[in-house]
Design a protein around this motif. Structure first.
Motif, PDB file in Angstrom:
ATOM      1  N   ARG A 121     -59.241  15.757  32.474  1.00 12.90           N
ATOM      2  CA  ARG A 121     -59.172  15.683  31.007  1.00 12.90           C
ATOM      3  C   ARG A 121     -57.825  16.232  30.519  1.00 12.90           C
ATOM      4  N   GLU A 122     -57.346  17.306  31.145  1.00 14.55           N
ATOM      5  CA  GLU A 122     -56.039  17.850  30.769  1.00 14.55           C
ATOM      6  C   GLU A 122     -54.930  16.841  31.052  1.00 14.55           C
ATOM      7  N   LYS A 123     -55.042  16.113  32.168  1.00 15.35           N
ATOM      8  CA  LYS A 123     -54.057  15.074  32.471  1.00 15.35           C
ATOM      9  C   LYS A 123     -54.091  13.980  31.402  1.00 15.35           C
ATOM     10  N   ASN A 124     -55.300  13.618  30.965  1.00 15.08           N
ATOM     11  CA  ASN A 124     -55.422  12.600  29.924  1.00 15.08           C
ATOM     12  C   ASN A 124     -54.821  13.074  28.607  1.00 15.08           C
ATOM     13  N   ILE A 125     -55.027  14.350  28.300  1.00 16.12           N
ATOM     14  CA  ILE A 125     -54.429  14.915  27.079  1.00 16.12           C
ATOM     15  C   ILE A 125     -52.901  14.810  27.151  1.00 16.12           C
ATOM     16  N   GLY A 126     -52.349  15.185  28.293  1.00 17.85           N
ATOM     17  CA  GLY A 126     -50.908  15.098  28.469  1.00 17.85           C
ATOM     18  C   GLY A 126     -50.404  13.669  28.352  1.00 17.85           C
ATOM     19  N   PHE A 127     -51.166  12.712  28.896  1.00 18.45           N
ATOM     20  CA  PHE A 127     -50.777  11.304  28.819  1.00 18.45           C
ATOM     21  C   PHE A 127     -50.752  10.834  27.367  1.00 18.45           C
ATOM     22  N   VAL A 128     -51.796  11.181  26.602  1.00 12.14           N
ATOM     23  CA  VAL A 128     -51.855  10.788  25.193  1.00 12.14           C
ATOM     24  C   VAL A 128     -50.696  11.395  24.421  1.00 12.14           C
ATOM     25  N   GLU A 129     -50.397  12.643  24.693  1.00 18.98           N
ATOM     26  CA  GLU A 129     -49.306  13.313  23.973  1.00 18.98           C
ATOM     27  C   GLU A 129     -47.948  12.689  24.300  1.00 18.98           C
ATOM     28  N   ARG A 130     -47.801  12.181  25.515  1.00 10.43           N
ATOM     29  CA  ARG A 130     -46.512  11.591  25.916  1.00 10.43           C
ATOM     30  C   ARG A 130     -46.392  10.112  25.538  1.00 10.43           C
ATOM     31  N   HIS A 131     -47.496   9.368  25.686  1.00 14.16           N
ATOM     32  CA  HIS A 131     -47.413   7.907  25.597  1.00 14.16           C
ATOM     33  C   HIS A 131     -48.213   7.303  24.442  1.00 14.16           C
ATOM     34  N   GLY A 132     -49.064   8.104  23.799  1.00 14.57           N
ATOM     35  CA  GLY A 132     -49.819   7.596  22.668  1.00 14.57           C
ATOM     36  C   GLY A 132     -51.201   7.081  23.033  1.00 14.57           C
ATOM     37  N   VAL A 133     -52.017   6.878  21.998  1.00 15.04           N
ATOM     38  CA  VAL A 133     -53.413   6.463  22.181  1.00 15.04           C
ATOM     39  C   VAL A 133     -53.498   5.046  22.727  1.00 15.04           C
ATOM     40  N   GLY A 134     -52.636   4.147  22.243  1.00 16.10           N
ATOM     41  CA  GLY A 134     -52.709   2.755  22.668  1.00 16.10           C
ATOM     42  C   GLY A 134     -52.582   2.599  24.166  1.00 16.10           C
ATOM     43  N   LYS A 135     -51.560   3.205  24.757  1.00 12.45           N
ATOM     44  CA  LYS A 135     -51.370   3.129  26.210  1.00 12.45           C
ATOM     45  C   LYS A 135     -52.534   3.760  26.961  1.00 12.45           C
ATOM     46  N   PHE A 136     -53.046   4.852  26.414  1.00  9.42           N
ATOM     47  CA  PHE A 136     -54.175   5.524  27.059  1.00  9.42           C
ATOM     48  C   PHE A 136     -55.398   4.616  27.103  1.00  9.42           C
ATOM     49  N   MET A 137     -55.727   3.983  25.977  1.00  9.66           N
ATOM     50  CA  MET A 137     -56.928   3.154  25.934  1.00  9.66           C
ATOM     51  C   MET A 137     -56.805   1.932  26.838  1.00  9.66           C
ATOM     52  N   GLU A 138     -55.596   1.425  27.022  1.00  6.21           N
ATOM     53  CA  GLU A 138     -55.397   0.253  27.881  1.00  6.21           C
ATOM     54  C   GLU A 138     -55.773   0.541  29.331  1.00  6.21           C
ATOM     55  N   SER A 139     -55.681   1.788  29.729  1.00  2.10           N
ATOM     56  CA  SER A 139     -56.058   2.146  31.106  1.00  2.10           C
ATOM     57  C   SER A 139     -57.413   2.840  31.178  1.00  2.10           C
ATOM     58  N   PHE A 140     -57.909   3.331  30.043  1.00  5.90           N
ATOM     59  CA  PHE A 140     -59.128   4.145  30.052  1.00  5.90           C
ATOM     60  C   PHE A 140     -60.400   3.296  30.071  1.00  5.90           C
ATOM     61  N   VAL A 141     -60.425   2.199  29.320  1.00  6.82           N
ATOM     62  CA  VAL A 141     -61.682   1.476  29.095  1.00  6.82           C
ATOM     63  C   VAL A 141     -62.129   0.656  30.304  1.00  6.82           C
ATOM     64  N   ARG A 142     -61.232  -0.068  30.914  1.00  5.17           N
ATOM     65  CA  ARG A 142     -61.618  -1.002  31.974  1.00  5.17           C
ATOM     66  C   ARG A 142     -62.461  -0.363  33.085  1.00  5.17           C
ATOM     67  N   PRO A 143     -62.097   0.803  33.626  1.00  4.78           N
ATOM     68  CA  PRO A 143     -62.905   1.384  34.705  1.00  4.78           C
ATOM     69  C   PRO A 143     -64.298   1.835  34.268  1.00  4.78           C
ATOM     70  N   LEU A 144     -64.550   1.895  32.959  1.00  2.00           N
ATOM     71  CA  LEU A 144     -65.876   2.308  32.508  1.00  2.00           C
ATOM     72  C   LEU A 144     -66.935   1.249  32.792  1.00  2.00           C
ATOM     73  N   PHE A 145     -66.524   0.006  32.962  1.00  3.08           N
ATOM     74  CA  PHE A 145     -67.449  -1.071  33.277  1.00  3.08           C
ATOM     75  C   PHE A 145     -67.634  -1.175  34.787  1.00  3.08           C
ATOM     76  N   ALA A 146     -68.800  -1.653  35.203  1.00  4.28           N
ATOM     77  CA  ALA A 146     -69.014  -1.923  36.624  1.00  4.28           C
ATOM     78  C   ALA A 146     -67.991  -2.945  37.094  1.00  4.28           C
ATOM     79  N   PRO A 147     -67.549  -2.877  38.361  1.00  2.00           N
ATOM     80  CA  PRO A 147     -66.516  -3.800  38.837  1.00  2.00           C
ATOM     81  C   PRO A 147     -66.808  -5.268  38.523  1.00  2.00           C
ATOM     82  N   ALA A 148     -68.062  -5.682  38.664  1.00  2.00           N
ATOM     83  CA  ALA A 148     -68.415  -7.085  38.416  1.00  2.00           C
ATOM     84  C   ALA A 148     -68.318  -7.462  36.944  1.00  2.00           C
TER      85      ALA A 148
END
Length: 256
Positions: A121-148
């Motif tokens: 979570r701390e790494k994610n906070i650092g990512f958001v602070e450096r790159h913004g919410v948009g970039k974070f969400m582009e990598s955050f959402v996809r793995p939440l779904f089952a691979p199929a």
């Protein structure tokens, strides 16, 4: 608020991290008219964008109580929480147990974060602070779904990304810290005087299935739904099965 509506058995839906009340719209559309359905935007999410001094799960739970009072939901309600919404529901159950007629945890857990998860979570906070919410969400959402489901459900995935991208950076970082700081609440399940439902996905990368299986045995009156085809988004990935389980719990707690 007409008395007849206010007196209906109430189901309260609490969305997850970087989501909004809109995630429940399609899920709840088929629910019978005999229930009153409430779904707030949690602090800092959706259109609830007033300044938030405290993103703890306890602060969110206090807000939920205020919301229920504003909606004249006086009696105990069935609380359905997805992911972070489940953490808020557990805090609510710990502090205000008389407000709950039942509890459904969808892709959520009563366990505290592990050291590894807090570090992530701390790494994610650092990512958001450096790159913004948009970039974070582009990598955050996809793995939440089952691979199929990751390529099979592009509209749902894109929709969640857009909701997340509209969430303020202060909310993203504040909620991440709030989730990391939350305590273990397995005692809430063990001591529950209301029925509990746990819905878990086999491919959930955020809440491991084995943890959900263990917690399903804790509550005196417990029900569980383990979904073979879901990741962390059961209400989107397998909505029919998830809805059926929630409605069965509602029938149990309200006598329907």
């Amino acid at each position: 608020m007409p008395t007849a509506v206010a007196s209906l058995p109430t189901i309260l839906f609490l969305h997850g991290f970087a989501e909004s009340r809109e995630v429940w719209t399609e899920f709840t559309r088929p629910f019978p008219a005999g229930y009153r359905l409430l779904a707030p935007n949690l602090l800092g999410h959706g259109t609830n964008l007033a300044a938030v001094p405290d993103f703890s799960m306890e602060a969110q739970a206090r807000y939920v109580v205020e919301y229920l009072e504003e909606k004249n939901a006086a009696g105990p309600v069935l609380v359905v929480g997805h992911s972070m919404g489940g953490y808020v529901a557990l805090a609510l159950a710990e502090r205000f147990p008389d407000r709950l007629a039942g509890l459904a945890l969808i892709n959520s857990t009563a366990l505290a974060d592990t050291d590894e998860k807090r570090a992530n979570r701390e790494k994610n906070i650092g990512f958001v602070e450096r790159h913004g919410v948009g970039k974070f969400m582009e990598s955050f959402v996809r793995p939440l779904f089952a691979p199929a489901n990751r390529d099979r459900m592009p509209e749902a995935r894109d929709w969640l990304e857009e909701i997340g991208k509209a969430t303020p950076a202060a909310t993203i970082t504040g909620a991440l810290r709030g989730m990391a700081a939350r305590p273990e609440r397995t005692a809430v399940l063990r001591e529950a005087k209301f029925p509990v439902l746990l819905v878990a996905g086999k491919h959930d990368v955020a809440v491991h299935l084995e943890d959900a299986v263990a917690q399903a045995a804790l509550a005196p009156v417990a029900h569980a739904l383990f979904l073979e085809g879901s990741g962390h988004q059961a209400y989107l990935e397998q909505p029919t099965e998830t809805r059926r389980a929630v409605l069965a719990l509602a029938g149990l707690v309200f006598g329907g």
